[in-house]
Design a protein around this motif. Sequence first.
Motif, PDB file in Angstrom:
ATOM      1  N   TYR A 218      25.323   0.899  -7.722  1.00 45.83           N
ATOM      2  CA  TYR A 218      24.004   1.302  -8.038  1.00 45.83           C
ATOM      3  C   TYR A 218      23.664   1.708  -9.595  1.00 45.83           C
ATOM      4  O   TYR A 218      24.751   2.703  -9.860  1.00 45.83           O
ATOM      5  N   LYS A 227      22.621   8.158 -16.648  1.00 54.44           N
ATOM      6  CA  LYS A 227      22.185   9.378 -16.002  1.00 54.44           C
ATOM      7  C   LYS A 227      23.582  10.365 -16.347  1.00 54.44           C
ATOM      8  O   LYS A 227      23.280  11.453 -16.672  1.00 54.44           O
ATOM      9  N   HIS A 247      15.519  14.526 -19.441  1.00 53.07           N
ATOM     10  CA  HIS A 247      14.907  13.408 -18.587  1.00 53.07           C
ATOM     11  C   HIS A 247      13.375  13.257 -18.963  1.00 53.07           C
ATOM     12  O   HIS A 247      12.516  13.464 -18.199  1.00 53.07           O
ATOM     13  N   ASP A 298      12.624   7.197 -20.287  1.00 52.66           N
ATOM     14  CA  ASP A 298      13.443   7.840 -19.219  1.00 52.66           C
ATOM     15  C   ASP A 298      14.114   9.136 -19.812  1.00 52.66           C
ATOM     16  O   ASP A 298      14.418  10.050 -19.226  1.00 52.66           O
ATOM     17  N   PHE A 321      15.475   0.352 -16.862  1.00 50.54           N
ATOM     18  CA  PHE A 321      15.988   0.270 -15.356  1.00 50.54           C
ATOM     19  C   PHE A 321      14.928   0.590 -14.586  1.00 50.54           C
ATOM     20  O   PHE A 321      14.979   1.739 -14.242  1.00 50.54           O
ATOM     21  N   ARG A 391      14.815  -2.740  -8.596  1.00 45.08           N
ATOM     22  CA  ARG A 391      14.808  -2.389  -9.928  1.00 45.08           C
ATOM     23  C   ARG A 391      14.501  -3.675 -11.004  1.00 45.08           C
ATOM     24  O   ARG A 391      14.987  -4.720 -10.523  1.00 45.08           O
ATOM     25  N   PHE A 471      20.227  16.536 -12.956  1.00 45.13           N
ATOM     26  CA  PHE A 471      20.977  15.842 -13.989  1.00 45.13           C
ATOM     27  C   PHE A 471      21.535  16.926 -15.070  1.00 45.13           C
ATOM     28  O   PHE A 471      21.957  16.589 -16.024  1.00 45.13           O
TER      29      PHE A 471
HETATM   30  C1  OXD Z   1      15.951   8.149 -11.795  1.00 47.08           C
HETATM   31  C2  OXD Z   1      15.811   6.791 -12.673  1.00 47.08           C
HETATM   32  O1  OXD Z   1      16.226   8.154 -10.512  1.00 47.08           O
HETATM   33  O2  OXD Z   1      15.263   7.030 -13.849  1.00 47.08           O
HETATM   34  O3  OXD Z   1      15.198   9.179 -12.378  1.00 47.08           O
HETATM   35  O4  OXD Z   1      16.451   6.025 -12.011  1.00 47.08           O
END
Ligand code: OXD
Length: 605
Positions: A218, A227, A247, A298, A321, A391, A471
């Motif tokens: 995934y 991430k 983030h 993101d 994504f 996604r 994160f």
């Molecule tokens: C999240 C992503 O889970 O950006 O934050 O996929």
Amino acid sequence: MTQLADRNSATATDHVLGTEPKNLNLFVKAWIDECVAMCRPDKVFWCDGSRAEADALLDQGVRDGVFIRLNPDKLPRSYLHRSNPNDVARSEHLTFICTPSQDSAGPTNNWMETKQAFAKLRELFNRCMQGRTMYVVPFVMGPIGSPLARVGVELTDSLYVAVSMGVMTRMGKIAWEQLGDDDEFTRCLHSLGDVNPDRRYICHFPRENTIWSFGSGYGGNALLGKKCMALRIASYLGRQKEWMAEHMLILGAQAPDGEKTYVTGAFPSSCGKTNFAMLIPPEKYKKEGWKITTVGDDIAWMWVDPSTGRLRAINPEAGYFGVVPGTNEKSNPNAMAIMSHDTIYTNVALLPDGDVWWEGKTKEPPAEAIDWQGQKWTPGFGRKAAHPNSRFTAPMKNNPVLDENADDPAGVPVHGIIFGGRRSKVIPLVYQAFNWVHGVYLGATVGSETTAAATGQVGIVRRDPMAMLPFIGYNIRDYLVHWFRMRKKMTDCPRLFHVNWFRQDEIGKYLWPGYGENMRVLKWIIDRCHGRAYSVEHPIGWMPRVDQFDLEGIDVSADDFEKMQTVTIDDLKSELLSQEELFLKMAGDLPKEILFQRELLIARL
Ligand code: OXD
Ligand code: MN
């Protein structure tokens, strides 16, 4: 043709596809030799990032059943991938920060002792690639030549991961050039293993600049540049080198007179971050000449420019994504344009004509489809056709509103930082922090209500500091202190804000229309960043004055607006109690600035 467009300009003319590059960095070589000796792949394929290579890998993926080629008339050069049904989201409970002492990981991370973690994972990686190909994927996070750009190398036995990394990062030959002879690169080792949740570990070794991920394909667990490297490892490195990995989306707003303002925004998942990053202004604003452009949706890496003392930001990624369910021509036409070609879809439904579908794409569902698990589906079946976390993976160059500076090594100036969460009550549509320290307190106490898609219990407020809870690659105490320290490097700091698009009335009706109309909130934020709009002082921060907030042309009266902005003293008392959830977790370790802000707020009540 099968290539994903807009790959970097590397060509395959100087070597045969898949072969080792000439003059390979010796540190890279030594590390790959070690990994090959452990994983024992049948073959090693060295990615060069060329179009010819992407073509070849996608064709291979179609032959192997990793990808289904979609209808080229409807979705040129696009593919569908179905993941293992047990492997459809980030596995936070299987994600670890591995350090010698638990204190370095802090109270909010899962922790494993470094040596034990390496030993445990070595057993799993041992011979795990027998019968498989190891793809060597060199990549750069950040625009080439940026002071913050960083190289990673991912070794993976997943073709899907190799191809997706080519979309999400600046991948290939260019990364070897950026790295030169240096040994400063993030060592990312990934294997699908047998995709068994009982043998799934996503382990980060910040001190070793290393990530080992086993047992998942995934995105967030397997595309290790995202991430894992750009947030967890980078946040750790950023603290050491005095920059920030957050983030956050980054967007540009161009006013009719040409003035350009950049803001970043941190929102927990399911709060419309991608939609906000690609916001389409309402007609009225468009006519006036307003334009919104995306730098990133993101992740933001930010540093203080020593020559000006101002904060600047880059988006380390080169693609999106994004979550697809709920995306349609109304909610996010830009995202629809982005995924109209050169896109990899994961876990959406397949239509008989080779097009794709997901819940919320059209008002009427299709008469029949193949669902995300490859089963025949009709609307009456009572289950979703697309996975709720399905996604799209697409290059940022597909974005019709990509900011002109999205690839600029010097990044963009940050004028404002916005925090937000999903809150049906208490938290107003928008307010501004009194100053940086107060703004960090607002970020640290961000709360968001759980949604039906995520858990069984709906409407529970969870604290998610800076939307970074899963994160932060080190101790949250040190992370918050880092935010305070960064202020000292700035001569002039961005203004900090809090927004909430999700406030409801007594009968559960949303008070604010959201989507493009969020432009009105952004406009007030922009004016405040430039010291223009008036505001009213409130115990929680500066509030817009209703006569200075643009409500023209929408079905929101001045009274409605006041209602949305209302925070009673009783509300605030219960909010303070609810924030204790986080404070208790950090017991004894709260930075004094946070404690003082909390006391000041109580005093203002
Ligand atoms: C999240 C992503 O889970 O950006 O934050 O996929
Ligand atoms: Mn995210």
